[in-house]
Design a protein around this motif. Structure first.
Motif, PDB file in Angstrom:
ATOM      1  N   TRP A  30       0.826  -1.197   0.000  1.00  0.00           N
ATOM      2  CA  TRP A  30       0.000   0.000   0.000  1.00  0.00           C
ATOM      3  C   TRP A  30       0.870   1.261   0.000  1.00  0.00           C
ATOM      4  N   LEU A  31       1.942   1.268   0.792  1.00  0.00           N
ATOM      5  CA  LEU A  31       2.827   2.436   0.889  1.00  0.00           C
ATOM      6  C   LEU A  31       3.671   2.656  -0.364  1.00  0.00           C
ATOM      7  N   ALA A  32       3.876   1.607  -1.140  1.00  0.00           N
ATOM      8  CA  ALA A  32       4.736   1.702  -2.325  1.00  0.00           C
ATOM      9  C   ALA A  32       4.224   2.756  -3.297  1.00  0.00           C
ATOM     10  N   ARG A  33       2.922   2.817  -3.467  1.00  0.00           N
ATOM     11  CA  ARG A  33       2.352   3.763  -4.431  1.00  0.00           C
ATOM     12  C   ARG A  33       2.575   5.221  -4.018  1.00  0.00           C
ATOM     13  N   PRO A  34       2.207   5.619  -2.781  1.00  0.00           N
ATOM     14  CA  PRO A  34       2.479   7.014  -2.402  1.00  0.00           C
ATOM     15  C   PRO A  34       3.970   7.343  -2.413  1.00  0.00           C
ATOM     16  N   LEU A  35       4.801   6.391  -1.994  1.00  0.00           N
ATOM     17  CA  LEU A  35       6.240   6.620  -2.033  1.00  0.00           C
ATOM     18  C   LEU A  35       6.703   6.768  -3.487  1.00  0.00           C
TER      19      LEU A  35
END
Length: 133
Positions: A30-35
């Motif tokens: 999930w965090l990969a996209r905003p990062l």
């Protein structure tokens, strides 16, 4: 880099490694996209190089931005996966890799090995090379 800078960097990476050791895989994904979006907007020079190269390879492509953004999202995941290397827990990265990697064809190797001859391994880059090792 001075000795103090090196120590501060190591402490910083140790803290990040400690925190990320507790991240469930779903949270990383999930965090990969905003990062990835953050990296996309910070790396302006790299983004322009990528756009130029993609348009040279695929001149009929109107806008390579979606493809480039997906690539940066992958970089976001790669950053999170690499941070596991800095976990202070002994054996954490090995456990992480075994939990999140797929090893296929082991049964074929066992069959070939039983014959008592050499076995040639052929691998492809279908994931992060850090995890494949």
């Amino acid at each position: 880099m001075t000795q103090w800078q090196s120590i501060l960097l190591r402490v910083f990476l140790f803290i990040i490694g400690f925190v990320i050791s507790f991240f469930p895989r779903k949270l990383e994904l999930w965090l990969a996209r905003p990062l990835g979006y953050v990296l996309y907007y910070l790396a302006v020079k790299r983004r322009k190089i990528a756009e130029s190269n993609i348009l040279k390879c695929f001149p009929s492509l109107n806008s390579p931005n979606e493809l480039i953004q997906k690539n940066f999202n992958h970089y976001g995941l790669l950053v999170l996966e690499l941070l596991h290397l800095f976990s202070p827990f002994s054996g954490h990265y090995r456990k992480y890799c075994l939990k999140n990697s797929v090893f296929e064809g082991l049964d074929l190797w066992r069959q070939a090995h039983k014959k008592g001859k050499g076995v040639l391994f052929v691998a492809s880059h279908l994931g992060n090379w850090e995890l494949m090792t």
